[in-house]
Design a protein around this motif. Structure first.
Motif, PDB file in Angstrom:
ATOM      1  N   LYS A   1       0.824  -1.202   0.000  1.00 16.22           N
ATOM      2  CA  LYS A   1       0.000   0.000   0.000  1.00 16.22           C
ATOM      3  C   LYS A   1       0.862   1.258   0.000  1.00 16.22           C
ATOM      4  CE  LYS A   1      -4.394  -0.879   0.118  1.00 16.22           C
ATOM      5  NZ  LYS A   1      -5.176  -0.334  -1.002  1.00 16.22           N
TER       6      LYS A   1
ATOM      7  N   MET B   1       1.357   4.803   1.235  1.00 13.09           N
ATOM      8  CA  MET B   1       0.826   5.493   2.421  1.00 13.09           C
ATOM      9  C   MET B   1       1.443   6.878   2.569  1.00 13.09           C
ATOM     10  SD  MET B   1       0.468   2.361   5.209  1.00 13.09           S
ATOM     11  CE  MET B   1      -0.940   3.073   6.086  1.00 13.09           C
ATOM     12  N   PHE B   2       0.644   7.779   3.130  1.00 12.37           N
ATOM     13  CA  PHE B   2       1.045   9.190   3.252  1.00 12.37           C
ATOM     14  C   PHE B   2       0.900   9.686   4.675  1.00 12.37           C
ATOM     15  CE2 PHE B   2       1.157  10.920  -1.126  1.00 12.37           C
ATOM     16  CZ  PHE B   2       0.782   9.778  -1.808  1.00 12.37           C
ATOM     17  N   TRP B   3       1.865  10.453   5.071  1.00 18.18           N
ATOM     18  CA  TRP B   3       1.784  11.150   6.349  1.00 18.18           C
ATOM     19  C   TRP B   3       1.853  12.647   6.064  1.00 18.18           C
ATOM     20  CZ3 TRP B   3       4.277  14.708   9.322  1.00 18.18           C
ATOM     21  CH2 TRP B   3       4.003  14.719  10.691  1.00 18.18           C
TER      22      TRP B   3
ATOM     23  N   ASN C   1       8.926  16.152  -0.759  1.00 16.93           N
ATOM     24  CA  ASN C   1       8.589  14.744  -0.536  1.00 16.93           C
ATOM     25  C   ASN C   1       9.738  13.957   0.073  1.00 16.93           C
ATOM     26  OD1 ASN C   1       6.189  15.128  -2.228  1.00 16.93           O
ATOM     27  ND2 ASN C   1       7.661  15.235  -3.900  1.00 16.93           N
TER      28      ASN C   1
ATOM     29  N   THR D   1      10.389   9.653   0.967  1.00 17.83           N
ATOM     30  CA  THR D   1       9.843   8.299   0.931  1.00 17.83           C
ATOM     31  C   THR D   1      10.718   7.410   1.818  1.00 17.83           C
ATOM     32  OG1 THR D   1       9.186   8.739  -1.353  1.00 17.83           O
ATOM     33  CG2 THR D   1       9.018   6.461  -0.593  1.00 17.83           C
TER      34      THR D   1
ATOM     35  N   TRP E   1      12.100   3.958   3.297  1.00 15.17           N
ATOM     36  CA  TRP E   1      12.389   2.600   2.810  1.00 15.17           C
ATOM     37  C   TRP E   1      13.095   1.808   3.909  1.00 15.17           C
ATOM     38  CZ3 TRP E   1      10.550   1.948  -2.078  1.00 15.17           C
ATOM     39  CH2 TRP E   1      10.443   3.082  -2.903  1.00 15.17           C
TER      40      TRP E   1
ATOM     41  N   SER F   1       7.010  18.035   4.048  1.00 18.39           N
ATOM     42  CA  SER F   1       5.642  17.883   4.552  1.00 18.39           C
ATOM     43  C   SER F   1       4.940  16.636   4.030  1.00 18.39           C
ATOM     44  CB  SER F   1       4.816  19.125   4.250  1.00 18.39           C
ATOM     45  OG  SER F   1       4.912  19.419   2.883  1.00 18.39           O
ATOM     46  N   ASN F   2       5.426  16.092   2.938  1.00 18.80           N
ATOM     47  CA  ASN F   2       4.782  14.909   2.365  1.00 18.80           C
ATOM     48  C   ASN F   2       5.674  13.683   2.578  1.00 18.80           C
ATOM     49  OD1 ASN F   2       2.937  13.390   0.841  1.00 18.80           O
ATOM     50  ND2 ASN F   2       4.059  13.787  -1.058  1.00 18.80           N
ATOM     51  N   ILE F   3       5.355  12.929   3.597  1.00 17.99           N
ATOM     52  CA  ILE F   3       6.158  11.750   3.922  1.00 17.99           C
ATOM     53  C   ILE F   3       5.399  10.515   3.459  1.00 17.99           C
ATOM     54  CG2 ILE F   3       7.305  10.441   5.770  1.00 17.99           C
ATOM     55  CD1 ILE F   3       7.413  13.053   7.388  1.00 17.99           C
ATOM     56  N   THR F   4       6.035   9.743   2.615  1.00 15.89           N
ATOM     57  CA  THR F   4       5.358   8.597   2.005  1.00 15.89           C
ATOM     58  C   THR F   4       6.134   7.313   2.266  1.00 15.89           C
ATOM     59  OG1 THR F   4       6.567   8.972  -0.056  1.00 15.89           O
ATOM     60  CG2 THR F   4       4.412   9.997   0.127  1.00 15.89           C
ATOM     61  N   LEU F   5       5.451   6.204   2.052  1.00 11.03           N
ATOM     62  CA  LEU F   5       6.119   4.898   2.105  1.00 11.03           C
ATOM     63  C   LEU F   5       5.246   3.876   1.397  1.00 11.03           C
ATOM     64  CD1 LEU F   5       4.469   3.185   4.476  1.00 11.03           C
ATOM     65  CD2 LEU F   5       5.888   4.542   5.991  1.00 11.03           C
ATOM     66  N   PHE F   6       5.828   2.740   1.129  1.00  8.80           N
ATOM     67  CA  PHE F   6       5.088   1.621   0.550  1.00  8.80           C
ATOM     68  C   PHE F   6       5.106   0.509   1.595  1.00  8.80           C
ATOM     69  CE2 PHE F   6       6.731   4.065  -3.025  1.00  8.80           C
ATOM     70  CZ  PHE F   6       5.595   4.206  -3.802  1.00  8.80           C
ATOM     71  N   ALA F   7       3.923   0.176   2.097  1.00  9.12           N
ATOM     72  CA  ALA F   7       3.839  -0.757   3.222  1.00  9.12           C
ATOM     73  C   ALA F   7       3.376  -2.134   2.768  1.00  9.12           C
ATOM     74  CB  ALA F   7       2.862  -0.213   4.259  1.00  9.12           C
TER      75      ALA F   7
ATOM     76  N   PHE G   1      -0.189   7.401   9.258  1.00  8.87           N
ATOM     77  CA  PHE G   1      -0.105   7.295   7.798  1.00  8.87           C
ATOM     78  C   PHE G   1      -1.462   6.881   7.244  1.00  8.87           C
ATOM     79  CE2 PHE G   1       4.364   7.219   8.756  1.00  8.87           C
ATOM     80  CZ  PHE G   1       4.995   7.701   7.626  1.00  8.87           C
ATOM     81  N   MET G   2      -1.795   7.424   6.080  1.00  5.21           N
ATOM     82  CA  MET G   2      -3.059   7.075   5.428  1.00  5.21           C
ATOM     83  C   MET G   2      -2.784   6.278   4.162  1.00  5.21           C
ATOM     84  SD  MET G   2      -5.251  10.580   5.770  1.00  5.21           S
ATOM     85  CE  MET G   2      -3.807  11.591   5.402  1.00  5.21           C
TER      86      MET G   2
END
Lengths: 173, 173
Positions: free
Chosen positions: A166, A168-170, B104, B106, B108, B139-145, B158-159
């Motif tokens: 998924k 995901m964003f914070w 951004n 991301t 890992w 401000s935009n912190i993302t990841l792939f879970a 995280f959303m």
């Protein structure tokens, strides 16, 4: 339009193989008498006002130019797409990618000017990005796609939530 | 366990505010007589064999050390988590983030050694990462879970797929 049609044949859509030669794609894309050349550049020395104009044209929220400059400087790959007619060139597309220079790259800010959409240029821009990233031995290319462009990226060979992974964003409160 | 319990109180779970002071978190996390200190470091000079051992412990596929070194070098933020007992320290966690240094980031390769899981340390590691990224005005912190950790990240604020945005992957054939 024959050139573009063959250029963007579906057979290589997801293969990562491209038919690009050098940094430029040339083709007659207008049905008028004017001949124009479309080319890509990885030069980061982009006029930020011209880039802002391009982003305005697709309705993006404005961002502080200072931060845009910093983001361009610190992206792993920056690609701009230009239309050249005679001595004048016009910025018609843009994309950039962050990366660890080894495993992962994430593509951000993919934009094609509305006047140049539905001509296969978004696809050409993405293929150019993928080719460049693959040349750097990056094997995991990722992005976060807005709902209306998910199918566009799918056609390029991107998979949404593979194996249940998924995005995901914070955000700060 | 009182320290950890208060440290990771739910009230600040998603706020990005942390109760960290300096680079170290100290706390007695063992129920034995041994007192250990847990601390974080952003020093990139990590023993790659020790990191490989940590990744082996959670069952990750091995990756070429040359590429791991390059990825660490070119990440925007690298965080290692250590347990110190007397003069010996042990690598017990790791995470890194790529970024454009402006908008951004991301995240890992988030890993916590199995011996140290379910103690709130994964959460501490993530909070440390978020605080560091926020300090840099990202401000935009993302990841792939992966599916089994989606809820862990959800609890961190995280959303998944906000506004229908899809995480997408392209792999070479």
């Amino acid at each position: 339009m024959g050139f573009w049609k063959s250029f963007f044949s579906s057979s290589d859509a997801a293969s990562g193989q491209t038919q690009f030669e050098g940094e430029a794609i040339e083709g007659t894309i207008d049905r008028t008498d004017n001949t124009s050349r479309i080319f890509f550049s990885t030069d980061r020395d982009i006029d930020l006002y011209e880039l802002e104009e391009l982003c305005d044209a697709v309705g993006w929220s404005r961002r502080p130019m200072r931060k845009v400059k910093k983001a361009i400087q610190h992206s792993f790959l920056v690609t701009s797409m230009w239309q050249q007619r005679g001595n004048t060139k016009r910025l018609i597309g843009f994309a950039r990618a962050t990366s660890d220079h080894a495993f992962n790259a994430t593509i951000w800010d993919v934009v094609v000017h509305p006047d140049f959409q539905t001509k296969g240029l978004g696809k050409a821009l993405m293929k150019y990005m993928i080719r460049k990233l693959r040349n750097e031995d990056i094997s995991n290319i990722t992005l976060f796609a807005d709902p209306h462009v998910v199918n566009f990226y799918r056609r390029m060979g991107f998979m949404a939530d593979p194996e249940g992974i998924k995005g995901m964003f914070w955000y700060p409160d």
